[in-house]
Design a protein around this motif. Structure first.
Motif, PDB file in Angstrom:
ATOM      1  N   ASN A 216      -4.428  -2.353  -5.024  1.00 55.37           N
ATOM      2  CA  ASN A 216      -5.562  -1.805  -4.269  1.00 55.37           C
ATOM      3  C   ASN A 216      -5.404  -0.306  -4.007  1.00 55.37           C
ATOM      4  OD1 ASN A 216      -6.887  -4.245  -4.165  1.00 55.37           O
ATOM      5  ND2 ASN A 216      -6.018  -4.821  -2.168  1.00 55.37           N
ATOM      6  N   TYR A 217      -4.168   0.116  -3.780  1.00 55.55           N
ATOM      7  CA  TYR A 217      -3.940   1.550  -3.565  1.00 55.55           C
ATOM      8  C   TYR A 217      -4.253   2.341  -4.828  1.00 55.55           C
ATOM      9  CZ  TYR A 217      -1.477   5.933  -2.876  1.00 55.55           C
ATOM     10  OH  TYR A 217      -1.153   7.263  -2.800  1.00 55.55           O
ATOM     11  N   CYS A 218      -3.842   1.802  -5.970  1.00 52.90           N
ATOM     12  CA  CYS A 218      -4.124   2.506  -7.221  1.00 52.90           C
ATOM     13  C   CYS A 218      -5.623   2.581  -7.495  1.00 52.90           C
ATOM     14  CB  CYS A 218      -3.423   1.795  -8.380  1.00 52.90           C
ATOM     15  SG  CYS A 218      -1.624   1.895  -8.313  1.00 52.90           S
ATOM     16  N   ARG A 219      -6.380   1.592  -7.043  1.00 53.23           N
ATOM     17  CA  ARG A 219      -7.831   1.597  -7.255  1.00 53.23           C
ATOM     18  C   ARG A 219      -8.537   2.578  -6.318  1.00 53.23           C
ATOM     19  NH1 ARG A 219      -9.279  -4.866  -7.724  1.00 53.23           N
ATOM     20  NH2 ARG A 219      -8.400  -5.200  -9.822  1.00 53.23           N
ATOM     21  N   ARG A 220      -8.141   2.562  -5.017  1.00 49.54           N
ATOM     22  CA  ARG A 220      -8.846   3.359  -4.023  1.00 49.54           C
ATOM     23  C   ARG A 220      -8.234   4.742  -3.837  1.00 49.54           C
ATOM     24  NH1 ARG A 220      -9.110  -1.893  -1.120  1.00 49.54           N
ATOM     25  NH2 ARG A 220     -11.278  -2.614  -1.301  1.00 49.54           N
ATOM     26  N   GLY A 221      -6.929   4.830  -3.974  1.00 46.60           N
ATOM     27  CA  GLY A 221      -6.266   6.121  -3.844  1.00 46.60           C
ATOM     28  C   GLY A 221      -6.054   6.568  -2.426  1.00 46.60           C
ATOM     29  N   THR A 222      -6.343   5.750  -1.447  1.00 46.49           N
ATOM     30  CA  THR A 222      -6.145   6.097  -0.040  1.00 46.49           C
ATOM     31  C   THR A 222      -5.381   4.981   0.661  1.00 46.49           C
ATOM     32  OG1 THR A 222      -8.249   5.094   0.567  1.00 46.49           O
ATOM     33  CG2 THR A 222      -8.262   7.458   0.072  1.00 46.49           C
ATOM     34  N   LEU A 223      -4.679   5.385   1.730  1.00 46.66           N
ATOM     35  CA  LEU A 223      -3.938   4.412   2.531  1.00 46.66           C
ATOM     36  C   LEU A 223      -4.795   3.971   3.704  1.00 46.66           C
ATOM     37  CD1 LEU A 223      -0.348   5.979   2.612  1.00 46.66           C
ATOM     38  CD2 LEU A 223      -1.087   3.936   1.381  1.00 46.66           C
ATOM     39  N   SER A 224      -5.168   2.709   3.742  1.00 50.11           N
ATOM     40  CA  SER A 224      -5.920   2.138   4.853  1.00 50.11           C
ATOM     41  C   SER A 224      -5.637   0.649   4.881  1.00 50.11           C
ATOM     42  CB  SER A 224      -7.419   2.412   4.697  1.00 50.11           C
ATOM     43  OG  SER A 224      -7.914   1.776   3.515  1.00 50.11           O
ATOM     44  N   LYS A 225      -6.159   0.011   5.907  1.00 48.26           N
ATOM     45  CA  LYS A 225      -5.907  -1.417   6.022  1.00 48.26           C
ATOM     46  C   LYS A 225      -6.590  -2.210   4.925  1.00 48.26           C
ATOM     47  CE  LYS A 225      -9.611  -1.772   9.445  1.00 48.26           C
ATOM     48  NZ  LYS A 225      -9.929  -2.144  10.842  1.00 48.26           N
ATOM     49  N   GLU A 226      -7.607  -1.611   4.265  1.00 46.08           N
ATOM     50  CA  GLU A 226      -8.304  -2.330   3.214  1.00 46.08           C
ATOM     51  C   GLU A 226      -7.485  -2.480   1.935  1.00 46.08           C
ATOM     52  OE1 GLU A 226      -9.744  -0.161   5.113  1.00 46.08           O
ATOM     53  OE2 GLU A 226     -11.264  -1.371   6.124  1.00 46.08           O
ATOM     54  N   ILE A 227      -6.336  -1.782   1.845  1.00 46.82           N
ATOM     55  CA  ILE A 227      -5.533  -1.951   0.624  1.00 46.82           C
ATOM     56  C   ILE A 227      -4.814  -3.295   0.612  1.00 46.82           C
ATOM     57  CG2 ILE A 227      -5.155   0.539   0.447  1.00 46.82           C
ATOM     58  CD1 ILE A 227      -2.258   0.048   1.300  1.00 46.82           C
ATOM     59  N   LEU A 228      -4.758  -3.979   1.746  1.00 51.24           N
ATOM     60  CA  LEU A 228      -4.158  -5.318   1.771  1.00 51.24           C
ATOM     61  C   LEU A 228      -5.029  -6.264   0.949  1.00 51.24           C
ATOM     62  CD1 LEU A 228      -3.165  -5.641   5.543  1.00 51.24           C
ATOM     63  CD2 LEU A 228      -1.666  -5.151   3.597  1.00 51.24           C
ATOM     64  N   PRO A 229      -4.437  -7.109   0.122  1.00 47.29           N
ATOM     65  CA  PRO A 229      -5.228  -8.025  -0.704  1.00 47.29           C
ATOM     66  C   PRO A 229      -5.997  -9.020   0.154  1.00 47.29           C
ATOM     67  CG  PRO A 229      -2.898  -8.583  -0.826  1.00 47.29           C
ATOM     68  CD  PRO A 229      -2.988  -7.283  -0.092  1.00 47.29           C
ATOM     69  N   ASN A 230      -7.328  -9.136  -0.165  1.00 46.22           N
ATOM     70  CA  ASN A 230      -8.195 -10.068   0.561  1.00 46.22           C
ATOM     71  C   ASN A 230      -8.145  -9.812   2.067  1.00 46.22           C
ATOM     72  OD1 ASN A 230      -8.997 -11.541  -1.812  1.00 46.22           O
ATOM     73  ND2 ASN A 230      -6.979 -12.558  -1.755  1.00 46.22           N
ATOM     74  N   TYR A 231      -8.313  -8.544   2.415  1.00 45.64           N
ATOM     75  CA  TYR A 231      -8.173  -8.161   3.824  1.00 45.64           C
ATOM     76  C   TYR A 231      -9.174  -8.887   4.708  1.00 45.64           C
ATOM     77  CZ  TYR A 231      -8.587  -5.439   8.065  1.00 45.64           C
ATOM     78  OH  TYR A 231      -8.684  -5.056   9.390  1.00 45.64           O
ATOM     79  N   SER A 232     -10.410  -9.013   4.265  1.00 48.86           N
ATOM     80  CA  SER A 232     -11.433  -9.645   5.095  1.00 48.86           C
ATOM     81  C   SER A 232     -11.084 -11.101   5.398  1.00 48.86           C
ATOM     82  CB  SER A 232     -12.791  -9.558   4.389  1.00 48.86           C
ATOM     83  OG  SER A 232     -12.734 -10.220   3.122  1.00 48.86           O
ATOM     84  N   PHE A 233     -10.475 -11.785   4.419  1.00 47.97           N
ATOM     85  CA  PHE A 233     -10.095 -13.180   4.638  1.00 47.97           C
ATOM     86  C   PHE A 233      -8.963 -13.281   5.654  1.00 47.97           C
ATOM     87  CE2 PHE A 233      -7.023 -16.537   3.510  1.00 47.97           C
ATOM     88  CZ  PHE A 233      -7.798 -17.651   3.806  1.00 47.97           C
ATOM     89  N   TRP A 234      -7.929 -12.472   5.468  1.00 45.57           N
ATOM     90  CA  TRP A 234      -6.768 -12.550   6.365  1.00 45.57           C
ATOM     91  C   TRP A 234      -7.126 -12.085   7.777  1.00 45.57           C
ATOM     92  CZ3 TRP A 234      -3.256 -15.543   4.601  1.00 45.57           C
ATOM     93  CH2 TRP A 234      -2.972 -15.597   3.233  1.00 45.57           C
ATOM     94  N   SER A 235      -8.012 -11.110   7.891  1.00 41.75           N
ATOM     95  CA  SER A 235      -8.367 -10.616   9.219  1.00 41.75           C
ATOM     96  C   SER A 235      -9.235 -11.601   9.990  1.00 41.75           C
ATOM     97  CB  SER A 235      -9.103  -9.271   9.094  1.00 41.75           C
ATOM     98  OG  SER A 235     -10.314  -9.434   8.347  1.00 41.75           O
ATOM     99  N   SER A 236      -9.909 -12.508   9.274  1.00 38.27           N
ATOM    100  CA  SER A 236     -10.760 -13.487   9.958  1.00 38.27           C
ATOM    101  C   SER A 236      -9.996 -14.731  10.396  1.00 38.27           C
ATOM    102  CB  SER A 236     -11.919 -13.888   9.045  1.00 38.27           C
ATOM    103  OG  SER A 236     -11.435 -14.533   7.867  1.00 38.27           O
ATOM    104  N   ILE A 237      -8.767 -14.872   9.958  1.00 38.63           N
ATOM    105  CA  ILE A 237      -7.987 -16.061  10.297  1.00 38.63           C
ATOM    106  C   ILE A 237      -7.800 -16.208  11.807  1.00 38.63           C
ATOM    107  CG2 ILE A 237      -5.672 -17.089  10.159  1.00 38.63           C
ATOM    108  CD1 ILE A 237      -5.587 -16.359   7.257  1.00 38.63           C
ATOM    109  N   PRO A 238      -7.483 -15.157  12.558  1.00 39.73           N
ATOM    110  CA  PRO A 238      -7.329 -15.336  14.017  1.00 39.73           C
ATOM    111  C   PRO A 238      -8.587 -15.876  14.692  1.00 39.73           C
ATOM    112  CG  PRO A 238      -6.335 -13.279  13.325  1.00 39.73           C
ATOM    113  CD  PRO A 238      -7.087 -13.791  12.149  1.00 39.73           C
ATOM    114  N   SER A 239      -9.769 -15.362  14.284  1.00 35.58           N
ATOM    115  CA  SER A 239     -10.988 -15.853  14.916  1.00 35.58           C
ATOM    116  C   SER A 239     -11.256 -17.302  14.541  1.00 35.58           C
ATOM    117  CB  SER A 239     -12.180 -14.986  14.513  1.00 35.58           C
ATOM    118  OG  SER A 239     -12.389 -15.044  13.100  1.00 35.58           O
TER     119      SER A 239
END
Length: 262
Positions: A216-239
């Protein structure tokens, strides 16, 4: 009538041959040995087999033959073949003398020497202060339960025993291995299947996040939380987990769960 010289020479040579053959046979019998392989067995060097006494002794530290009166001196002696025994002050002993509530080691199991008397095998147990015990194992295939004859100390400091048993006959008794020693606390524990599964799972989980983040970093070129694979899925697990808990506790309390958020 005088015998011919040739006839006398032949008789002389025949006598020499007989004498030499007899000497060789006697020498062969004299060098017969029973070579020790630990305190529990010895191997006959003539190829007749192995004398194994490992089935005769107790492995729990007690004597197979406790407090037996000697025929010569009337003292009490204990003996345990093959394995060390403990009785009172006697520790790691093969044989122990009991006299006036005092126990004396008459031979240590670790200090053994095997011999062959010409008829039967004999083992000698010694101590560092000069005492020793001599045990002659007398072969009798009809004696399935060993019988001990305690002679006593005919020579002061030397205990003589005779043990009648079928195990004194070569290849008549099977070998018994001593129990395996207990594992020390310092030994490394053995990994169970559960540990292996957890190690593999977390290793794959770590590789998944690392390589996914790199891609994901190689694709976007920036460091952010979105570089984590399947970020939206993992971030929704707590809810999702919180909604599940509300549903469970709501059912237990006979309350209607709200599934609109789900």
């Amino acid at each position: 009538m005088a015998r011919p010289k040739a006839y006398l020479s032949i008789n002389f040579l025949a006598c020499v041959v007989v004498i030499l053959l007899s000497q060789r046979r006697l020498q062969g019998a004299a060098v017969m040995t029973c070579d020790g392989d630990g305190p529990c067995r010895c191997k006959m060097n003539d190829g007749s087999g192995v004398v194994d006494i490992s089935t005769l002794g107790f492995q729990n530290g007690s004597a197979r033959f406790p407090d037996v009166a000697a025929s010569f001196d009337g003292q009490l002696y204990s003996y345990n073949p093959c394995y060390p025994m403990r009785e009172g002050r006697c520790a790691n002993a093969a044989a122990c003398k009991i006299a006036d509530d005092t126990q004396t080691v008459m031979g240590e199991q670790a200090q053994f020497t095997w011999y062959f008397t010409g008829y039967y095998p004999l083992v000698t147990y010694s101590t560092s202060d000069g005492r020793k015990t001599e045990v002659m194992f007398i072969c009798d295939e009809n004696i399935t339960s060993p019988q001990l004859d305690v002679i006593g100390e005919v020579t002061p400091g030397t205990l003589s025993l005779n043990l009648w048993t079928m195990c004194a006959c070569p290849n008549k008794c099977p070998a018994v291995m001593p129990p395996a020693p207990h594992r020390h606390d310092t030994d490394a524990p053995t990994l169970t299947t559960g540990y292996i599964v957890l190690i593999v799972f977390f290793s794959l989980f770590f590789v998944y996040f690392v390589f996914g983040s790199v891609i994901n970093y190689c694709r976007r070129g920036t460091l952010s939380k979105e570089i984590l694979p399947n970020y939206s899925f993992w971030s929704s697990i707590p809810s999702y987990a919180m909604d599940g808990c509300r549903c469970v506790f709501g059912c237990v309390g006979n309350k209607k769960a709200n599934y609109d958020a789900i």
